[in-house]
Design an enzyme around this catalytic site. Structure first.
Site, PDB file in Angstrom:
ATOM      1  N   ARG A 166      67.267 -21.485  17.645  1.00 42.68           N
ATOM      2  CA  ARG A 166      66.576 -22.288  18.753  1.00 42.68           C
ATOM      3  C   ARG A 166      66.193 -21.411  19.702  1.00 42.68           C
ATOM      4  NH1 ARG A 166      70.171 -27.276  19.941  1.00 42.68           N
ATOM      5  NH2 ARG A 166      68.527 -28.082  20.852  1.00 42.68           N
ATOM      6  N   PRO A 174      78.043 -32.219  28.218  1.00 42.13           N
ATOM      7  CA  PRO A 174      76.552 -33.191  28.384  1.00 42.13           C
ATOM      8  C   PRO A 174      75.921 -33.499  27.570  1.00 42.13           C
ATOM      9  CG  PRO A 174      76.373 -30.956  29.351  1.00 42.13           C
ATOM     10  CD  PRO A 174      77.937 -31.033  28.928  1.00 42.13           C
ATOM     11  N   ASN A 175      75.551 -34.892  27.213  1.00 36.86           N
ATOM     12  CA  ASN A 175      74.480 -34.953  26.305  1.00 36.86           C
ATOM     13  C   ASN A 175      75.150 -35.494  25.008  1.00 36.86           C
ATOM     14  OD1 ASN A 175      72.410 -35.516  28.330  1.00 36.86           O
ATOM     15  ND2 ASN A 175      72.253 -33.285  28.246  1.00 36.86           N
ATOM     16  N   ALA A 204      74.796 -27.713  26.961  1.00 36.68           N
ATOM     17  CA  ALA A 204      73.954 -26.909  27.963  1.00 36.68           C
ATOM     18  C   ALA A 204      74.874 -26.014  28.843  1.00 36.68           C
ATOM     19  CB  ALA A 204      73.074 -27.725  28.950  1.00 36.68           C
ATOM     20  N   HIS A 224      79.217 -25.252  18.515  1.00 37.05           N
ATOM     21  CA  HIS A 224      77.902 -25.952  18.566  1.00 37.05           C
ATOM     22  C   HIS A 224      77.501 -26.495  16.926  1.00 37.05           C
ATOM     23  CE1 HIS A 224      77.403 -23.820  22.379  1.00 37.05           C
ATOM     24  NE2 HIS A 224      77.795 -22.858  21.894  1.00 37.05           N
ATOM     25  N   GLU A 257      84.677 -22.134  20.859  1.00 39.36           N
ATOM     26  CA  GLU A 257      83.507 -22.469  20.953  1.00 39.36           C
ATOM     27  C   GLU A 257      82.689 -23.359  19.766  1.00 39.36           C
ATOM     28  OE1 GLU A 257      79.316 -20.832  22.969  1.00 39.36           O
ATOM     29  OE2 GLU A 257      81.095 -19.635  23.292  1.00 39.36           O
ATOM     30  N   ARG A 262      70.372 -38.928  19.593  1.00 39.88           N
ATOM     31  CA  ARG A 262      69.652 -38.036  20.307  1.00 39.88           C
ATOM     32  C   ARG A 262      69.225 -36.843  19.271  1.00 39.88           C
ATOM     33  NH1 ARG A 262      72.387 -32.623  23.349  1.00 39.88           N
ATOM     34  NH2 ARG A 262      70.695 -31.640  23.891  1.00 39.88           N
ATOM     35  N   SER A 308      74.384 -27.570  16.142  1.00 35.62           N
ATOM     36  CA  SER A 308      73.307 -26.574  15.656  1.00 35.62           C
ATOM     37  C   SER A 308      73.283 -25.054  15.614  1.00 35.62           C
ATOM     38  CB  SER A 308      72.174 -27.022  16.411  1.00 35.62           C
ATOM     39  OG  SER A 308      72.047 -26.298  17.748  1.00 35.62           O
ATOM     40  N   HIS A 359      75.390 -22.181  28.656  1.00 31.26           N
ATOM     41  CA  HIS A 359      74.582 -21.246  28.784  1.00 31.26           C
ATOM     42  C   HIS A 359      74.337 -21.072  30.427  1.00 31.26           C
ATOM     43  CE1 HIS A 359      73.502 -21.958  24.751  1.00 31.26           C
ATOM     44  NE2 HIS A 359      73.109 -23.315  25.081  1.00 31.26           N
ATOM     45  N   ASP A 390      85.582 -19.089  33.707  1.00 28.98           N
ATOM     46  CA  ASP A 390      86.755 -18.830  34.690  1.00 28.98           C
ATOM     47  C   ASP A 390      88.047 -19.680  34.096  1.00 28.98           C
ATOM     48  OD1 ASP A 390      85.436 -16.707  36.039  1.00 28.98           O
ATOM     49  OD2 ASP A 390      85.166 -17.781  37.584  1.00 28.98           O
ATOM     50  N   ASN A 395      82.738 -27.957  23.145  1.00 25.63           N
ATOM     51  CA  ASN A 395      81.398 -28.043  22.828  1.00 25.63           C
ATOM     52  C   ASN A 395      80.747 -28.170  24.095  1.00 25.63           C
ATOM     53  OD1 ASN A 395      78.452 -28.314  22.357  1.00 25.63           O
ATOM     54  ND2 ASN A 395      78.816 -29.306  20.492  1.00 25.63           N
ATOM     55  N   TYR A 403      70.756 -32.899  15.539  1.00 25.32           N
ATOM     56  CA  TYR A 403      72.121 -33.031  15.944  1.00 25.32           C
ATOM     57  C   TYR A 403      72.865 -34.149  14.821  1.00 25.32           C
ATOM     58  CZ  TYR A 403      71.559 -30.834  20.184  1.00 25.32           C
ATOM     59  OH  TYR A 403      71.435 -29.872  21.291  1.00 25.32           O
ATOM     60  N   ARG A 416      68.955 -20.429  24.539  1.00 31.90           N
ATOM     61  CA  ARG A 416      70.354 -20.782  24.097  1.00 31.90           C
ATOM     62  C   ARG A 416      71.144 -19.593  23.252  1.00 31.90           C
ATOM     63  NH1 ARG A 416      70.284 -26.496  23.983  1.00 31.90           N
ATOM     64  NH2 ARG A 416      68.295 -27.461  24.185  1.00 31.90           N
TER      65      ARG A 416
END
Length: 141
Positions: A104, A9-10, A74, A97, A95, A17, A99, A77, A84, A71, A22, A108
């Site tokens: 932060r 998302p986002n 949100a 990220h 995984e 953004r 940032s 978290h 699963d 990535n 970012y 997070r």
């Protein structure tokens, strides 16, 4: 060799953004550089703001591709469902990220998916994706 880059998302708003966090480049602007860095690897890119769509995509490729760079935004978290799903796949998931999430907000700092992933890369901007692809290649060699 086939690797999926999956953004949550986002992340479709990269470049606009919060550029202080970012950066100013969209993922579509960065993707040709990433593909050029790995000419022998087929890199597929997919982005969704919907958790279930992300799970469907991982299930679609997670048994035939050589790895997934995720990535989850949100959802990192909050999502036991993503955890699963990752556990059920036969390919490794890294995984990522953009940032450094540990510099932060406190919420997070906890990832619900890290425990199911091959590893975690954070804080290197868009270059985090290159590092993740390299990790998958090393893992599979």
């Amino acid at each position: 060799m086939k690797i999926l880059i999956l953004n949550g998302p986002n992340l479709n708003l990269l470049g606009t953004r919060e550029p202080g966090i970012y950066g100013c480049s969209s993922f579509d602007d960065y993707l040709p550089q990433l593909r050029a860095a790995f000419p022998g690897v087929e890199i597929e890119y997919f982005q969704s703001n919907v958790e279930g769509v992300m799970i469907d995509k991982m299930q679609q490729v997670g048994f035939t591709y050589d790895g997934i760079v995720l990535n989850a935004g949100a959802y990192t978290h909050t999502s036991v469902a993503l955890q699963d799903c990752i556990r059920s796949l036969s390919c490794p998931v890294v995984e990522v990220h953009i940032s450094n999430v540990h510099r932060r907000e406190e919420f997070r700092h906890k990832s619900m998916i890290s425990c199911a992933c091959l590893g975690v890369i954070c804080g290197f901007g868009l270059d985090s994706y290159r590092l993740a692809v390299s990790a998958i290649l090393i893992h599979n060699s």
